[in-house]
Design a protein around this motif. Sequence first.
Motif, PDB file in Angstrom:
ATOM      1  N   ARG A   1     -15.921  46.517  30.142  1.00 61.31           N
ATOM      2  CA  ARG A   1     -16.878  46.437  31.611  1.00 61.31           C
ATOM      3  C   ARG A   1     -18.247  46.676  31.243  1.00 61.31           C
ATOM      4  O   ARG A   1     -19.254  46.056  31.503  1.00 61.31           O
ATOM      5  CB  ARG A   1     -16.005  47.020  32.527  1.00 61.31           C
ATOM      6  CG  ARG A   1     -14.741  46.471  32.831  1.00 61.31           C
ATOM      7  CD  ARG A   1     -14.627  46.861  34.454  1.00 61.31           C
ATOM      8  NE  ARG A   1     -14.258  48.605  34.417  1.00 61.31           N
ATOM      9  CZ  ARG A   1     -13.201  49.040  34.071  1.00 61.31           C
ATOM     10  NH1 ARG A   1     -12.080  48.207  33.950  1.00 61.31           N
ATOM     11  NH2 ARG A   1     -12.985  50.139  34.130  1.00 61.31           N
ATOM     12  N   ARG A   2     -18.432  47.867  30.497  1.00 55.85           N
ATOM     13  CA  ARG A   2     -19.975  48.395  30.336  1.00 55.85           C
ATOM     14  C   ARG A   2     -20.797  47.596  29.288  1.00 55.85           C
ATOM     15  O   ARG A   2     -21.933  47.089  29.679  1.00 55.85           O
ATOM     16  CB  ARG A   2     -19.989  49.767  29.638  1.00 55.85           C
ATOM     17  CG  ARG A   2     -21.107  50.414  29.323  1.00 55.85           C
ATOM     18  CD  ARG A   2     -21.002  51.736  28.646  1.00 55.85           C
ATOM     19  NE  ARG A   2     -22.402  52.222  28.442  1.00 55.85           N
ATOM     20  CZ  ARG A   2     -22.427  53.171  27.233  1.00 55.85           C
ATOM     21  NH1 ARG A   2     -21.251  53.410  26.543  1.00 55.85           N
ATOM     22  NH2 ARG A   2     -23.528  53.771  26.902  1.00 55.85           N
ATOM     23  N   ILE A   3     -20.012  46.935  28.379  1.00 54.47           N
ATOM     24  CA  ILE A   3     -20.567  46.006  27.245  1.00 54.47           C
ATOM     25  C   ILE A   3     -21.013  44.743  28.120  1.00 54.47           C
ATOM     26  O   ILE A   3     -22.157  44.131  27.926  1.00 54.47           O
ATOM     27  CB  ILE A   3     -19.667  45.586  26.318  1.00 54.47           C
ATOM     28  CG1 ILE A   3     -19.434  46.688  25.178  1.00 54.47           C
ATOM     29  CG2 ILE A   3     -20.264  44.360  25.457  1.00 54.47           C
ATOM     30  CD1 ILE A   3     -18.607  46.620  24.144  1.00 54.47           C
ATOM     31  N   ALA A   4     -20.245  44.247  29.124  1.00 55.11           N
ATOM     32  CA  ALA A   4     -20.441  42.887  29.754  1.00 55.11           C
ATOM     33  C   ALA A   4     -21.685  43.193  30.506  1.00 55.11           C
ATOM     34  O   ALA A   4     -22.347  42.164  31.040  1.00 55.11           O
ATOM     35  CB  ALA A   4     -19.468  42.565  30.503  1.00 55.11           C
ATOM     36  N   LEU A   5     -21.773  44.380  31.239  1.00 57.35           N
ATOM     37  CA  LEU A   5     -22.975  44.649  32.213  1.00 57.35           C
ATOM     38  C   LEU A   5     -24.137  45.086  31.798  1.00 57.35           C
ATOM     39  O   LEU A   5     -25.286  44.874  32.296  1.00 57.35           O
ATOM     40  CB  LEU A   5     -22.200  45.775  33.305  1.00 57.35           C
ATOM     41  CG  LEU A   5     -21.425  45.129  34.152  1.00 57.35           C
ATOM     42  CD1 LEU A   5     -20.985  46.531  34.970  1.00 57.35           C
ATOM     43  CD2 LEU A   5     -21.659  44.369  35.091  1.00 57.35           C
ATOM     44  N   ALA A   6     -24.000  45.848  30.407  1.00 51.41           N
ATOM     45  CA  ALA A   6     -25.430  46.599  29.962  1.00 51.41           C
ATOM     46  C   ALA A   6     -25.828  45.982  28.617  1.00 51.41           C
ATOM     47  O   ALA A   6     -26.824  46.409  28.132  1.00 51.41           O
ATOM     48  CB  ALA A   6     -25.326  47.982  30.046  1.00 51.41           C
ATOM     49  N   PHE A   7     -24.740  45.493  27.878  1.00 51.09           N
ATOM     50  CA  PHE A   7     -25.360  45.175  26.323  1.00 51.09           C
ATOM     51  C   PHE A   7     -25.066  43.481  26.277  1.00 51.09           C
ATOM     52  O   PHE A   7     -24.122  43.259  25.494  1.00 51.09           O
ATOM     53  CB  PHE A   7     -24.214  45.863  25.431  1.00 51.09           C
ATOM     54  CG  PHE A   7     -24.663  47.316  25.514  1.00 51.09           C
ATOM     55  CD1 PHE A   7     -25.490  47.945  24.759  1.00 51.09           C
ATOM     56  CD2 PHE A   7     -23.819  48.361  26.489  1.00 51.09           C
ATOM     57  CE1 PHE A   7     -25.963  49.225  24.537  1.00 51.09           C
ATOM     58  CE2 PHE A   7     -24.124  49.443  26.559  1.00 51.09           C
ATOM     59  CZ  PHE A   7     -25.188  50.045  25.632  1.00 51.09           C
ATOM     60  N   PRO A   8     -25.729  42.997  26.683  1.00 49.77           N
ATOM     61  CA  PRO A   8     -25.667  41.391  26.617  1.00 49.77           C
ATOM     62  C   PRO A   8     -25.751  40.724  25.429  1.00 49.77           C
ATOM     63  O   PRO A   8     -25.366  39.619  25.005  1.00 49.77           O
ATOM     64  CB  PRO A   8     -26.920  40.646  27.486  1.00 49.77           C
ATOM     65  CG  PRO A   8     -27.988  41.915  27.500  1.00 49.77           C
ATOM     66  CD  PRO A   8     -27.058  43.033  27.548  1.00 49.77           C
ATOM     67  N   ASP A   9     -26.209  41.620  24.573  1.00 52.75           N
ATOM     68  CA  ASP A   9     -26.150  40.852  22.897  1.00 52.75           C
ATOM     69  C   ASP A   9     -25.146  41.089  22.156  1.00 52.75           C
ATOM     70  O   ASP A   9     -25.011  40.642  21.064  1.00 52.75           O
ATOM     71  CB  ASP A   9     -27.378  41.550  22.321  1.00 52.75           C
ATOM     72  CG  ASP A   9     -29.021  41.081  22.862  1.00 52.75           C
ATOM     73  OD1 ASP A   9     -29.282  40.017  22.996  1.00 52.75           O
ATOM     74  OD2 ASP A   9     -29.711  41.818  23.607  1.00 52.75           O
ATOM     75  N   VAL A  10     -24.204  41.991  22.617  1.00 47.62           N
ATOM     76  CA  VAL A  10     -22.997  42.133  21.977  1.00 47.62           C
ATOM     77  C   VAL A  10     -22.062  40.896  21.978  1.00 47.62           C
ATOM     78  O   VAL A  10     -22.042  40.310  23.210  1.00 47.62           O
ATOM     79  CB  VAL A  10     -22.143  43.368  22.513  1.00 47.62           C
ATOM     80  CG1 VAL A  10     -20.636  43.316  21.671  1.00 47.62           C
ATOM     81  CG2 VAL A  10     -22.692  44.588  22.164  1.00 47.62           C
ATOM     82  N   THR A  11     -21.429  40.378  21.085  1.00 55.03           N
ATOM     83  CA  THR A  11     -20.844  39.133  20.905  1.00 55.03           C
ATOM     84  C   THR A  11     -19.363  39.314  20.926  1.00 55.03           C
ATOM     85  O   THR A  11     -18.633  38.344  21.157  1.00 55.03           O
ATOM     86  CB  THR A  11     -21.448  38.089  20.018  1.00 55.03           C
ATOM     87  OG1 THR A  11     -21.262  38.741  18.657  1.00 55.03           O
ATOM     88  CG2 THR A  11     -22.842  37.852  20.226  1.00 55.03           C
ATOM     89  N   SER A  12     -18.734  40.351  20.203  1.00 60.78           N
ATOM     90  CA  SER A  12     -17.549  40.381  19.813  1.00 60.78           C
ATOM     91  C   SER A  12     -17.217  42.005  19.644  1.00 60.78           C
ATOM     92  O   SER A  12     -18.183  42.684  19.158  1.00 60.78           O
ATOM     93  CB  SER A  12     -16.768  39.791  18.999  1.00 60.78           C
ATOM     94  OG  SER A  12     -17.402  40.207  17.649  1.00 60.78           O
ATOM     95  N   LEU A  13     -15.980  42.599  19.848  1.00 56.49           N
ATOM     96  CA  LEU A  13     -15.624  43.872  19.578  1.00 56.49           C
ATOM     97  C   LEU A  13     -14.225  44.143  19.241  1.00 56.49           C
ATOM     98  O   LEU A  13     -13.267  43.363  20.168  1.00 56.49           O
ATOM     99  CB  LEU A  13     -15.958  44.906  20.768  1.00 56.49           C
ATOM    100  CG  LEU A  13     -15.524  46.421  20.646  1.00 56.49           C
ATOM    101  CD1 LEU A  13     -16.234  47.124  19.443  1.00 56.49           C
ATOM    102  CD2 LEU A  13     -15.524  47.242  22.059  1.00 56.49           C
ATOM    103  N   LEU A  14     -13.709  44.302  18.213  1.00 52.31           N
ATOM    104  CA  LEU A  14     -12.504  44.404  17.669  1.00 52.31           C
ATOM    105  C   LEU A  14     -12.080  45.888  17.233  1.00 52.31           C
ATOM    106  O   LEU A  14     -12.792  46.504  16.631  1.00 52.31           O
ATOM    107  CB  LEU A  14     -12.176  43.398  16.772  1.00 52.31           C
ATOM    108  CG  LEU A  14     -11.732  42.154  17.070  1.00 52.31           C
ATOM    109  CD1 LEU A  14     -13.284  41.292  17.350  1.00 52.31           C
ATOM    110  CD2 LEU A  14     -11.140  41.297  15.600  1.00 52.31           C
TER     111      LEU A  14
END
Length: 326
Positions: A29-42
């Motif tokens: 949720r934090r990535i979706a709100l505050a880190f718009p340049d992240v494209t994937s996390l595994l």
Amino acid sequence: MMPDVFSTLSVTAPEALGLNGRVLAALERRIALAFPDVTSLLVARHGQLAFERYFDGKAADPRDTQSVTKSILSFLTGTSLQRGLLSSLEQPVLPLLSRISATIQDSRWAEVQVRHLLTMTCGLPSEITDASYDDAWFTSQDPVRFALEYPLLDAPGTTFRYSNAGVHVLGAALAEAAGQPLAAFAQETLLGPLGVVAPNWPADPYGRPFASGSLHLTSREMLRFGQLTLQRGWWNGTELIPAGWIEQATRPQLKGFEWMEGLPDYGLLWWVTHESGTAGWYATGYGGQYVAVFPEHGLVVVMTGRVSDHPPHRQLIPELLGTVLG
């Protein structure tokens, strides 16, 4: 030896692997709100995939790994040594490039060894700090010749300068030593056995893939590369990379440009650090491409980002490490 993994990429519940699922969900949720340049996390632990999220694109989409490619080149160097294609890390580079037409301006190039190219100490300028050199090298008709004809700033082996050109020279040397194009050698010895089929790898005008970056892999393929590292080079019952090479490549060799990623030490085309009290091995790339391996915890993290200038997001990995374990 750890079990082989990711043949089916089935997901195991985080809690079954000692990971905190609520923390991972909060991170998503934090990535979706505050880190718009992240494209994937595994996230994988003990050879099992525990978390896989895509914020842009799909699982099957190849990602531009940028300089993560350099760490792959490190492994190809280890394989070349094991096969006797290279004699040692102290082998001079110029004799390996005798078929490349270049007028050497700096006699110190005769002192440049394979080790110097792996540790960013060959003496070339850094494209990171010299934009005009970066443009001139990258757009030249023959980037390998351009690098060889450029005056060195330092005596080989003395000063760390992050060098894309130096790694591209190393790629050309490996191809000459192997007697085949670099992409074919990589496919035969590493990428093919990992299940990677003919990836996009941009090349210079002479058809040499840029050894310094931009090999395109899916996030899952990047995860396999990290898992191979964690498994000390073993995959499907075969030793693809000598275990001793992985130990050497991920051991601190000298201090790097810590300001680049907040990672203090450099190995052999790998970044090395300690985070949350544990050793971490990083393959990194511009725009936030990461393969992070934490051997003490059996943990591999892959994060990708848009290939552009944006606020850094590597901080999420040590935060993840510090909160999801136990």
